[in-house]
Every structure is written in C-alpha cells, then in structure tokens.
Design a protein around this motif. Sequence first.
Motif, PDB file in Angstrom:
ATOM      1  N   GLY A 142       0.816  -1.210   0.000  1.00  0.00           N
ATOM      2  CA  GLY A 142       0.000   0.000   0.000  1.00  0.00           C
ATOM      3  C   GLY A 142       0.848   1.256   0.000  1.00  0.00           C
ATOM      4  O   GLY A 142       0.563   2.220  -0.725  1.00  0.00           O
ATOM      5  N   ILE A 143       1.923   1.243   0.809  1.00  0.00           N
ATOM      6  CA  ILE A 143       2.837   2.387   0.851  1.00  0.00           C
ATOM      7  C   ILE A 143       3.499   2.586  -0.503  1.00  0.00           C
ATOM      8  O   ILE A 143       3.642   3.712  -0.998  1.00  0.00           O
ATOM      9  CB  ILE A 143       3.916   2.178   1.922  1.00  0.00           C
ATOM     10  CG1 ILE A 143       3.285   2.070   3.307  1.00  0.00           C
ATOM     11  CG2 ILE A 143       4.919   3.320   1.887  1.00  0.00           C
ATOM     12  CD1 ILE A 143       2.539   3.281   3.745  1.00  0.00           C
ATOM     13  N   ALA A 144       3.907   1.470  -1.121  1.00  0.00           N
ATOM     14  CA  ALA A 144       4.560   1.556  -2.427  1.00  0.00           C
ATOM     15  C   ALA A 144       3.627   2.154  -3.472  1.00  0.00           C
ATOM     16  O   ALA A 144       4.044   2.971  -4.308  1.00  0.00           O
ATOM     17  CB  ALA A 144       5.025   0.172  -2.869  1.00  0.00           C
ATOM     18  N   VAL A 145       2.358   1.768  -3.427  1.00  0.00           N
ATOM     19  CA  VAL A 145       1.378   2.298  -4.382  1.00  0.00           C
ATOM     20  C   VAL A 145       1.234   3.811  -4.192  1.00  0.00           C
ATOM     21  O   VAL A 145       1.186   4.572  -5.166  1.00  0.00           O
ATOM     22  CB  VAL A 145       0.015   1.594  -4.213  1.00  0.00           C
ATOM     23  CG1 VAL A 145      -1.057   2.296  -5.055  1.00  0.00           C
ATOM     24  CG2 VAL A 145       0.125   0.126  -4.619  1.00  0.00           C
ATOM     25  N   ILE A 146       1.188   4.252  -2.929  1.00  0.00           N
ATOM     26  CA  ILE A 146       1.099   5.688  -2.667  1.00  0.00           C
ATOM     27  C   ILE A 146       2.375   6.392  -3.133  1.00  0.00           C
ATOM     28  O   ILE A 146       2.341   7.511  -3.645  1.00  0.00           O
ATOM     29  CB  ILE A 146       0.837   5.941  -1.175  1.00  0.00           C
ATOM     30  CG1 ILE A 146      -0.583   5.489  -0.818  1.00  0.00           C
ATOM     31  CG2 ILE A 146       1.023   7.422  -0.825  1.00  0.00           C
ATOM     32  CD1 ILE A 146      -0.938   5.623   0.647  1.00  0.00           C
ATOM     33  N   GLY A 147       3.525   5.714  -2.975  1.00  0.00           N
ATOM     34  CA  GLY A 147       4.775   6.271  -3.473  1.00  0.00           C
ATOM     35  C   GLY A 147       4.762   6.445  -4.981  1.00  0.00           C
ATOM     36  O   GLY A 147       5.283   7.433  -5.512  1.00  0.00           O
ATOM     37  N   VAL A 148       4.157   5.478  -5.676  1.00  0.00           N
ATOM     38  CA  VAL A 148       4.011   5.582  -7.135  1.00  0.00           C
ATOM     39  C   VAL A 148       3.152   6.804  -7.486  1.00  0.00           C
ATOM     40  O   VAL A 148       3.459   7.558  -8.412  1.00  0.00           O
ATOM     41  CB  VAL A 148       3.376   4.296  -7.716  1.00  0.00           C
ATOM     42  CG1 VAL A 148       2.992   4.506  -9.180  1.00  0.00           C
ATOM     43  CG2 VAL A 148       4.343   3.133  -7.588  1.00  0.00           C
ATOM     44  N   PHE A 296      -4.905   8.536   6.967  1.00  0.00           N
ATOM     45  CA  PHE A 296      -5.475   9.828   7.354  1.00  0.00           C
ATOM     46  C   PHE A 296      -4.599  11.009   6.914  1.00  0.00           C
ATOM     47  O   PHE A 296      -5.111  12.089   6.626  1.00  0.00           O
ATOM     48  CB  PHE A 296      -5.709   9.869   8.863  1.00  0.00           C
ATOM     49  CG  PHE A 296      -6.824   8.972   9.323  1.00  0.00           C
ATOM     50  CD1 PHE A 296      -8.093   9.088   8.784  1.00  0.00           C
ATOM     51  CD2 PHE A 296      -6.599   7.995  10.279  1.00  0.00           C
ATOM     52  CE1 PHE A 296      -9.124   8.255   9.192  1.00  0.00           C
ATOM     53  CE2 PHE A 296      -7.631   7.155  10.703  1.00  0.00           C
ATOM     54  CZ  PHE A 296      -8.899   7.289  10.151  1.00  0.00           C
ATOM     55  N   SER A 297      -3.280  10.798   6.853  1.00  0.00           N
ATOM     56  CA  SER A 297      -2.418  11.893   6.389  1.00  0.00           C
ATOM     57  C   SER A 297      -2.701  12.207   4.928  1.00  0.00           C
ATOM     58  O   SER A 297      -2.640  13.369   4.502  1.00  0.00           O
ATOM     59  CB  SER A 297      -0.939  11.542   6.585  1.00  0.00           C
ATOM     60  OG  SER A 297      -0.543  10.492   5.720  1.00  0.00           O
ATOM     61  N   ASN A 298      -3.018  11.178   4.151  1.00  0.00           N
ATOM     62  CA  ASN A 298      -3.351  11.413   2.745  1.00  0.00           C
ATOM     63  C   ASN A 298      -4.732  12.046   2.590  1.00  0.00           C
ATOM     64  O   ASN A 298      -4.969  12.817   1.660  1.00  0.00           O
ATOM     65  CB  ASN A 298      -3.268  10.109   1.956  1.00  0.00           C
ATOM     66  CG  ASN A 298      -1.847   9.788   1.542  1.00  0.00           C
ATOM     67  OD1 ASN A 298      -1.320  10.370   0.608  1.00  0.00           O
ATOM     68  ND2 ASN A 298      -1.210   8.882   2.266  1.00  0.00           N
ATOM     69  N   VAL A 299      -5.632  11.723   3.500  1.00  0.00           N
ATOM     70  CA  VAL A 299      -6.929  12.401   3.500  1.00  0.00           C
ATOM     71  C   VAL A 299      -6.713  13.892   3.739  1.00  0.00           C
ATOM     72  O   VAL A 299      -7.298  14.747   3.052  1.00  0.00           O
ATOM     73  CB  VAL A 299      -7.859  11.805   4.573  1.00  0.00           C
ATOM     74  CG1 VAL A 299      -9.124  12.665   4.712  1.00  0.00           C
ATOM     75  CG2 VAL A 299      -8.245  10.376   4.216  1.00  0.00           C
ATOM     76  N   TRP A 300      -5.839  14.218   4.704  1.00  0.00           N
ATOM     77  CA  TRP A 300      -5.525  15.627   4.955  1.00  0.00           C
ATOM     78  C   TRP A 300      -4.800  16.249   3.767  1.00  0.00           C
ATOM     79  O   TRP A 300      -4.999  17.434   3.452  1.00  0.00           O
ATOM     80  CB  TRP A 300      -4.675  15.777   6.219  1.00  0.00           C
ATOM     81  CG  TRP A 300      -5.490  15.877   7.463  1.00  0.00           C
ATOM     82  CD1 TRP A 300      -5.578  14.972   8.479  1.00  0.00           C
ATOM     83  CD2 TRP A 300      -6.364  16.953   7.819  1.00  0.00           C
ATOM     84  NE1 TRP A 300      -6.448  15.417   9.446  1.00  0.00           N
ATOM     85  CE2 TRP A 300      -6.947  16.636   9.069  1.00  0.00           C
ATOM     86  CE3 TRP A 300      -6.720  18.145   7.204  1.00  0.00           C
ATOM     87  CZ2 TRP A 300      -7.851  17.462   9.714  1.00  0.00           C
ATOM     88  CZ3 TRP A 300      -7.628  18.989   7.846  1.00  0.00           C
ATOM     89  CH2 TRP A 300      -8.178  18.639   9.084  1.00  0.00           C
ATOM     90  N   CYS A 320      -6.221   3.901  -4.473  1.00  0.00           N
ATOM     91  CA  CYS A 320      -5.961   2.463  -4.435  1.00  0.00           C
ATOM     92  C   CYS A 320      -5.006   2.126  -3.292  1.00  0.00           C
ATOM     93  O   CYS A 320      -5.221   1.161  -2.549  1.00  0.00           O
ATOM     94  CB  CYS A 320      -5.373   2.011  -5.775  1.00  0.00           C
ATOM     95  SG  CYS A 320      -5.031   0.240  -5.867  1.00  0.00           S
ATOM     96  N   GLY A 321      -3.968   2.930  -3.124  1.00  0.00           N
ATOM     97  CA  GLY A 321      -3.017   2.711  -2.037  1.00  0.00           C
ATOM     98  C   GLY A 321      -3.673   2.858  -0.677  1.00  0.00           C
ATOM     99  O   GLY A 321      -3.410   2.084   0.251  1.00  0.00           O
ATOM    100  N   ILE A 322      -4.544   3.853  -0.540  1.00  0.00           N
ATOM    101  CA  ILE A 322      -5.255   4.076   0.718  1.00  0.00           C
ATOM    102  C   ILE A 322      -6.144   2.873   1.048  1.00  0.00           C
ATOM    103  O   ILE A 322      -6.200   2.416   2.193  1.00  0.00           O
ATOM    104  CB  ILE A 322      -6.092   5.370   0.639  1.00  0.00           C
ATOM    105  CG1 ILE A 322      -5.167   6.593   0.603  1.00  0.00           C
ATOM    106  CG2 ILE A 322      -7.046   5.474   1.829  1.00  0.00           C
ATOM    107  CD1 ILE A 322      -5.900   7.905   0.396  1.00  0.00           C
ATOM    108  N   VAL A 323      -6.831   2.349   0.046  1.00  0.00           N
ATOM    109  CA  VAL A 323      -7.711   1.191   0.258  1.00  0.00           C
ATOM    110  C   VAL A 323      -6.899  -0.025   0.690  1.00  0.00           C
ATOM    111  O   VAL A 323      -7.289  -0.759   1.610  1.00  0.00           O
ATOM    112  CB  VAL A 323      -8.502   0.875  -1.035  1.00  0.00           C
ATOM    113  CG1 VAL A 323      -9.241  -0.464  -0.890  1.00  0.00           C
ATOM    114  CG2 VAL A 323      -9.498   1.997  -1.328  1.00  0.00           C
ATOM    115  N   ILE A 324      -5.750  -0.240   0.062  1.00  0.00           N
ATOM    116  CA  ILE A 324      -4.895  -1.367   0.436  1.00  0.00           C
ATOM    117  C   ILE A 324      -4.453  -1.245   1.885  1.00  0.00           C
ATOM    118  O   ILE A 324      -4.453  -2.227   2.649  1.00  0.00           O
ATOM    119  CB  ILE A 324      -3.664  -1.448  -0.493  1.00  0.00           C
ATOM    120  CG1 ILE A 324      -4.101  -1.821  -1.910  1.00  0.00           C
ATOM    121  CG2 ILE A 324      -2.657  -2.471   0.031  1.00  0.00           C
ATOM    122  CD1 ILE A 324      -2.976  -1.754  -2.931  1.00  0.00           C
TER     123      ILE A 324
END
Length: 336
Positions: A142-148, A296-300, A320-324
């Motif tokens: 999930g972290i990797a997806v957010i990094g992408v 939550f940090s990404n929501v902010w 997608c990363g948040i959901v994972i």
Amino acid sequence: MEIVAGLLIIAVGSFCQSSSYVPINRVREWSWESFWLVQGIFAWLVFPLVGALLAVPSGHGLMELYTANPGAALKCMFFGALWGVGGLTFGLSMRYLGVALGQSIALGTCAGLGTILTPVFTGNAGSLSTAVLAGVVVTLVGIAVIGVAGAMKSASLSEEEKKEAVKDFNFTKGIMVALLAGFMSACFSIGLGFGESLAFEGTPEIFRALPATLMVTLGGFITNAVYCLYQNGRNHSWGDYGRKELYVNNILFCCLAGLLWYSQFFGLSLGKGFLKDSATLLTFSWCILMALNVVFSNVWGIILKEWKGCSRKTVAVLVCGIVILAISSFLPELIK
C-alpha cells in the motif's frame, strides 16, 4: 466486538495524529526550531506524563516504577533518543514532500521495521507469525502504491505547481529524508517493547503501555530539545520566546498539536487493551497504527489540496493505495 472496538480506538488516535500538523500551520512568526520545541514540550512531556499517571495506583508513584526497573526504563529512553532523530527528519520529509507523501513514505518504513524488529530485539521473534508478516507485506505494498502516486505527481506537475502545493518540494531529497526518518522512527516501537515490564501489578490493560511511552518520548524530547536549542543559537532565534504578544496564539496551537500527536499512542495503549485476546493483532498493532496514520495523512493531503492539479489516474492510484492500507489493518486477523 472487543477487536472492533480496539481497532476503532487506534483509528481515532491515528486520525488525531494525522491532524496534529494542521494547528502548527496556525503558529505565527516563530522559527521552525522554536515552535517544534514548544509543541514538543506538550507532545513528549506534558501529555505523556498525564497519560502515565493513569497507570499509577493510589499510594504509588511513577519514580517507584522506574527505579524498580531501571534497565527497562533506560532502554526505553535510549531507543526514544534514536526515535527523536527520526522525529527531526520526519518534519523535514513533510517539508520536502508535503503532509501526504512525506508521512506516507516515512510511516510506511516505520510500520514495517517497527513491527518486525521489535519482537526480534526483545527476544519474541516467535510472535512474527505468517499472518503478521503477510499484514506487513500488504502494508508495504500500500505504501509503495502511494509512493508511485507521488512519483506520478512529481512527473506531471510543473515546478510552479509543485511549489504552490508544497513550498519546498524536492522529490529526491524528500524520499531520502523520509526513508531515514522511517528507519529511526521504528525505534519508538522497539522502546515500547523493552518497556512492557514498566507497569504496576493489576494495572488495567488499557493503561499498561503508558509509563513506557513516557520514557520513550522523554528520550525523544532530549534529542529534539538539544537540536532545537542549537538551532536557536545558530539562527539567532532566541527572540521568538520573548515575543509576548504571540504567546496566547502560538502556545495554544502548539498545545493542541501536542495533544493531537500524543493521542496516537494513548489510543494505541487503549486499543491494545481491547486486543489482548488476539496475539496476532497485538504484535501487528504498531503496523496498524502507522498504516492508519498514512491513510489519514493522505486524507488531509487531499483536503489541503496537495494533490491539486494531478490527473485522475494519479488520484486513482493514490486512492488504491489508501484502500490497500485500510485492508491491511485487519487482514492478519482474517488469515491467522
């Protein structure tokens, strides 16, 4: 239902932590080192002390507990001091990457390393079951997806747009700082692991981790205070503390930021008290907290328009990363 309650309590604490950087933006005309030190007094001393006192039965004192277990207390402080280095670089990661991406990379690294290294360092490696390791892997995915998503954002925006969203945006420098911050921040979990004996007999499960939390944050405060005071001298910013007209506003928002930040570990202690019947989730609880912090940090980050101007594809990858990450929070309990 107890497991659900425990996860919800951890989630509330996580949401508070992810919100703690919002009031910091309301601090006026203080240098970074000045407001970081003042909010740290509340986040790492005042509120952890109040929390730890909840674990002290009538007729006893905290020093009695620490002097009875000096080895555990010192280990907590030592790893807390190392975590303090992570705290300093953590702030820089958000400076260069923004709240969303900065917290995502740093907390993702912290989540995986903290969950795996804590049992190893404390001699409880047997608790790293297949379910726990699977949860860590999914969290890191999930972290990797957010990094992408962050890399896509960096590639798609002009320099002007990057600066508009995050004033000092620097993807390469930010990634390096965030990884260092995550590695050092994992020491907080290790410190808590060594502090499991720091509890009076009969202390309610929901409060048992709070005395150890105080020792860890104390170690972190020392590291941060030394650095901030050094920066005050280097940058000639001692005058910040003498501007009385700013006291009400700045101390109020530093106090609020400190309270929100500490809520994550208060919530973690309370939540673990409800997870006591699930050894898998107890071992995985650190990873749950960090994963939810990222969510939550990404929501902010979205609320603060840090992803403004990105394509729908980039936002879709982010979601997608948040959901994972959300799934990873309870996955180990389903597959154990």
